[in-house]
Design an enzyme around this catalytic site. Sequence first.
Site, mmCIF file in Angstrom:
data_model
loop_
_atom_site.group_PDB
_atom_site.id
_atom_site.type_symbol
_atom_site.label_atom_id
_atom_site.label_comp_id
_atom_site.label_asym_id
_atom_site.label_seq_id
_atom_site.Cartn_x
_atom_site.Cartn_y
_atom_site.Cartn_z
ATOM 1 N N GLU A 175 8.832 3.130 14.482
ATOM 2 C CA GLU A 175 9.552 3.404 13.249
ATOM 3 C C GLU A 175 9.678 4.912 13.075
ATOM 4 O O GLU A 175 8.902 5.671 13.642
ATOM 5 C CB GLU A 175 8.781 2.835 12.057
ATOM 6 C CG GLU A 175 8.550 1.336 12.164
ATOM 7 C CD GLU A 175 8.238 0.707 10.826
ATOM 8 O OE1 GLU A 175 9.157 0.535 10.016
ATOM 9 O OE2 GLU A 175 7.057 0.383 10.590
ATOM 10 N N GLU A 218 4.410 -3.958 12.049
ATOM 11 C CA GLU A 218 3.337 -2.978 11.873
ATOM 12 C C GLU A 218 2.235 -3.699 11.113
ATOM 13 O O GLU A 218 2.456 -4.175 9.997
ATOM 14 C CB GLU A 218 3.809 -1.763 11.056
ATOM 15 C CG GLU A 218 4.783 -0.863 11.783
ATOM 16 C CD GLU A 218 4.208 -0.185 13.021
ATOM 17 O OE1 GLU A 218 2.964 -0.161 13.178
ATOM 18 O OE2 GLU A 218 5.001 0.291 13.836
ATOM 19 N N CYS A 269 -3.144 1.782 6.464
ATOM 20 C CA CYS A 269 -3.392 1.149 7.771
ATOM 21 C C CYS A 269 -3.861 2.185 8.775
ATOM 22 O O CYS A 269 -4.444 1.846 9.796
ATOM 23 C CB CYS A 269 -2.188 0.378 8.267
ATOM 24 S SG CYS A 269 -0.643 1.119 7.853
ATOM 25 N N ASN A 291 0.787 -1.242 0.000
ATOM 26 C CA ASN A 291 0.000 0.000 0.000
ATOM 27 C C ASN A 291 0.816 1.289 0.000
ATOM 28 O O ASN A 291 0.295 2.332 -0.367
ATOM 29 C CB ASN A 291 -1.022 -0.011 1.143
ATOM 30 C CG ASN A 291 -0.377 -0.034 2.503
ATOM 31 O OD1 ASN A 291 0.721 -0.563 2.658
ATOM 32 N ND2 ASN A 291 -1.042 0.515 3.487
#
Length: 477
Positions: free
Chosen positions: A458, A246, A280, A148
């Site tokens: 991150e 993630e 997400c 994505n």
Amino acid sequence: MTLHQNLIAGEWVGTDGVENINPSNTNEVVGVYARASADDAKNAIAAAKAAFPAWSRSGILERHAILKKTADEILARKEELGKLLAREEGKTLPEAIGETIRAAQIFDFFAGEVLRLAGEVLPSVRPNIGVEITREPIGVVGIITPWNFPIAIPAWKIAPALAYGNTVVFKPAELVPGCSWAIADILHRAGLPKGVLNLVMGKGSVVGQAMLDSPDLAAITFTGSTGTGKRVAASSIEHNRKFQLEMGGKNPMVVLDDADLTVAVEAAANSGFFSTGQRCTASSRLIVTEGIHDKFVAALTEKLKGFVVDDALKAGTHIGPVVDAGQLKQDTDYIAIGQSEGARLAFGGETISRDNPGFYLQPTLFTEATNQMRISREEIFGPVASVIRVKDYEEALSVANDTPFGLSAGIATTSLKYATHFKRNSEAGMVMVNLPTAGVDFHVPFGGRKASSFGPREQGKYASEFFTVVKTAYTLA
Ligand code: ADP
């Protein structure tokens, strides 16, 4: 068409190619990309292992220069790479160019971080002894990415991995090898030594699995589904390896009676439907208090009516196609599930045809949903959002937190009291006030709680927690 090969030990290798299909026009082949085997993955891991001692001791100026050069080239080619991204993933050209710029900014940020590496020096509690705390590279890092964000996610994993002196085996998602190949090519030409970054494009079940099974990866950073994340975790425990996950989200956007309606609708429309809902951090649960509910639904529906769903490259397109047939089926299956669960289909719900064959779906809004329905609990990952009506702020907060996930959460309100309370009490890793739940900066931490994430954050300087290991040294003076 030219075969784009894998990069292993500084050589372009591979003969077995797969076509990369444009979801806006399935008759169009974006390019042909090599498919790595499990043996290729093993060779890539061996090459990264061999390259580690020299790279981990390389000068910071060399690492800085390579990352900076990479950032500059990505930025200079933003239109071309953005177009490639839009063609392989389906997000609109402006979104794709924006993501490409972000990838350049990430490489630039970590080029700077290389020059800011620092430790701590402090006295021991024992006399005449000094203590130094430093961060060292971990070793070979496996990077597994989803489809994505085809350029930004690889960038935010590769740039810190290399900046902190690690070597890399990188496996991009099958659907979007193009941008990943471009990053590998740019880094290779920027002067990265052989084996420091290895690109192995191919299947998760083959190439990804070979990485999970390897005892030679010191760490794996993964973004993708919860199911695969669990496999990464289990294999990493077995191999005593550091891992960072993630995964999904089911992000709430709370809209209170006192919200500025325009701000609330903008935030919900953006985070629910832009990038085809395939982020997400997208908000798929719109939790709206009674007093504003009907006005909000009417205004959001009006907004959705105005959205153009079409080819990602066409000027004026607001929402591009869904990424592929499998994802489209998942979306339409959930739309059917929502209806059978008793939610009201207020807008959309249909697949649509355009000039070229592609995976086009109307933006879809459910109302009268409850937080117990599957459409409210499971990640759909499409342009589908549900409105859940609540009595007041207290109920809104409780519904917002009643989810297995915890990536991002938003609130639209003009009340400082509720905004402050929500920031403190939301069980999400990222909280947005009067902003979409999606759309984050590149220089600050990114990540979630509960089933959304595992391990250190991150991005930004917090990335060093995952990509380095701490050493504490004592010296008698
Ligand atoms: P998504 O639903 O986003 O496609 P996946 O978890 O299937 O989520 O994919 C994310 C990444 O994980 C992709 O690069 C995919 O190829 C990889 N992957 C899938 N299965 C495995 C596996 N068994 N081992 C390692 N990587 C995998």
